[in-house]
Scaffold this active site. Structure first.
Site, short mmCIF file in Angstrom:
data_model
loop_
_atom_site.label_atom_id
_atom_site.label_comp_id
_atom_site.label_asym_id
_atom_site.label_seq_id
_atom_site.Cartn_x
_atom_site.Cartn_y
_atom_site.Cartn_z
N ASP A 68 0.85 -1.18 0.00
CA ASP A 68 0.00 0.00 0.00
C ASP A 68 0.89 1.24 0.00
OD1 ASP A 68 0.91 0.20 2.71
OD2 ASP A 68 -0.74 -1.08 3.32
N ASP A 70 1.18 5.22 1.62
CA ASP A 70 0.71 6.17 2.63
C ASP A 70 1.08 7.59 2.23
OD1 ASP A 70 -0.15 4.01 4.11
OD2 ASP A 70 1.67 3.93 5.34
N ASP A 148 9.63 6.31 13.27
CA ASP A 148 10.42 5.36 14.06
C ASP A 148 11.80 5.10 13.49
OD1 ASP A 148 9.41 3.97 11.87
OD2 ASP A 148 8.26 2.53 13.04
#
Length: 441
Positions: A68, A70, A148
């Site tokens: 996917d 983002d 992160d």
């Protein structure tokens, strides 16, 4: 590129980004979902910033096909919903916009901020060092340092097709290095699931975890107890259903994390059974990896049946040793071992019910005569239970001849099945008939 790094390579504050032109990276717009491009274009038409970010960019740079894409923007979730009628806002911990195009969803997030002076208004809530709510918005620079890992903080700009790198992720990607942005221990405490993500990305990408990011993994496992069980369930499915379950299992145990997720199983794995090391979990996860590689279906129920089986099996053996029948013993073993005592993961009922059926059918394979065989074969969980039996036989804990018989029975013709399940009636000899009283004694 960066304003400052510590001696361990940690990014302390944002500096000028490195802009990597199209000629120096391999991403083509033809590789990007048309729906993701449509979201980017429409947001920019409304004078918002909008970039691709995260795993989609990372995977394209590695020559992989992203699952996917983002999008990140300076538009708030409410503003995104005003732009797209096919939009739904989700999440409380992180407010997100999902833009629907049939079965495809493009996730749109607002730039996360890093300011501490605004936390009191409830946009960001921190408890015992863990971020439990983070809807504090900011700039793209702040957003980059809120992510992160450096390799997940690369932004693709459709305007000039360049990459924007605030955290050194482009070089880490080329070096095969998984590095946390900021102080690793603090980042793990903010969100302990990052420890599982570190394991997942290391296994998935074949990367080394940077030593500064690796050392806390050995001592912070107890933080996983404070993560909502439903979130752990989702993360474990990603970890074990992506084709590298064996490697993930080994890394979790290496860092001491597995025991906080499955304490009862880890307790069993830490010992040998009758002098032999326990291999069932490894074989089961290897089977899962093989099925995924062959594009065969896998289910969470079967996965958790594997991961939680050992304590159930031991109790089953113990109860049978005490004199209970096999079927009664397995039912009691399943009932006694509360899932909350076996794992800190919240396993939904839609998973626990078929999982328990897979276990409870194991003693029924002992019955190989009469109609019971056909009833078991018609059971909706037969195939899963049979596959489970094969794994048990391969691990040496179930009779190999029993598993072979059931394999042959399924492949046999109808007449052959009748012969295989025929009840052998032992004929009484022609000797002298016993007295009637003795017959009823």
């Amino acid at each position: 590129m960066l304003d400052s790094k510590s001696t361990t390579g940690l990014i302390e504050r944002p500096g000028q980004p490195r802009v990597i032109p199209r000629s120096e990276h391999g991403i083509s717009r033809a590789q990007i979902s048309e729906h993701a491009l449509e979201v980017l274009r429409r947001l920019r038409q409304q004078q918002f910033q909008a970039h691709l970010v995260g795993g989609g960019v990372r995977d394209l740079l590695l020559g992989r096909e992203p699952k996917d894409f983002d999008v990140v923007t300076d538009a708030t979730p409410e503003q995104v919903r005003q732009v797209f009628r096919n939009c739904r806002l989700i999440g409380r911990r992180f407010r997100l916009a999902h833009v629907y195009f049939g079965r495809e969803i493009v996730e749109v997030a607002t730039f996360r901020g890093s300011g501490a002076d605004e936390e009191a208004d409830g946009a960001r809530q921190i408890r015992n060092g863990m971020i439990v709510r983070d809807n504090l918005y900011g700039t793209i620079e702040e957003d980059a340092l809120r992510r992160d890992f450096t390799i997940n903080a690369l932004y693709y700009d459709i305007a000039d097709r360049s990459l924007i790198d605030y955290a050194g992720g482009f070089d880490d990607l080329r070096a095969g290095l998984l590095r946390l942005i900021g102080d690793p221990e603090k980042r793990y405490r903010e969100d302990p699931v990052r420890m599982l993500r570190a394991v997942r990305f290391a296994c998935k990408l074949g990367f080394n975890i940077e030593p500064g990011a690796e050392r806390p993994l050995f001592k912070l496992g107890s933080l996983l107890r404070h993560v909502p069980g439903a979130r752990l369930f989702d993360e474990l499915i990603k970890l074990f259903h992506s084709g590298y379950a064996v490697a993930a299992f080994e890394k979790l145990r290496h860092y001491g994390l597995f025991g906080y997720l499955f304490p009862a199983t880890e307790s069993c794995l830490a010992t040998e059974d009758r002098g032999f090391p326990i291999t069932f979990v490894n074989l089961g996860l290897a089977n899962t990896d093989q099925r995924i590689a062959e594009d065969k279906p896998v289910t969470p129920a079967f996965l958790y049946a594997i991961l939680l089986w050992e304590p159930v099996r031991r109790r089953w053996d113990s109860l049978m040793t005490d004199g209970l029948g096999a079927q009664e013993a397995i039912q009691e073993a399943i009932a006694e071992l509360n899932p909350r005592e076996q794992t800190s993961i919240l396993i939904p009922k839609r998973i626990t019910l078929p999982m328990r059926e897979i276990w409870s059918l194991q003693p029924r394979f002992f019955e190989r005569t009469g109609k019971r065989v056909h009833r078991l074969l018609a059971h909706p969980r037969f195939r899963a239970a049979y596959d489970f039996l094969l794994l048990r036989a391969a691990a040496g804990e179930a009779d190999g001849e029993l598993a072979e018989w059931w394999t042959r029975f399924q492949e046999a013709s109808a007449p052959e099945r009748e012969r295989m399940t025929e009840v052998k009636v032992q004929r009484r000899g022609r000797g002298r008939r016993r007295p009637r009283a003795a017959e009823h004694a």
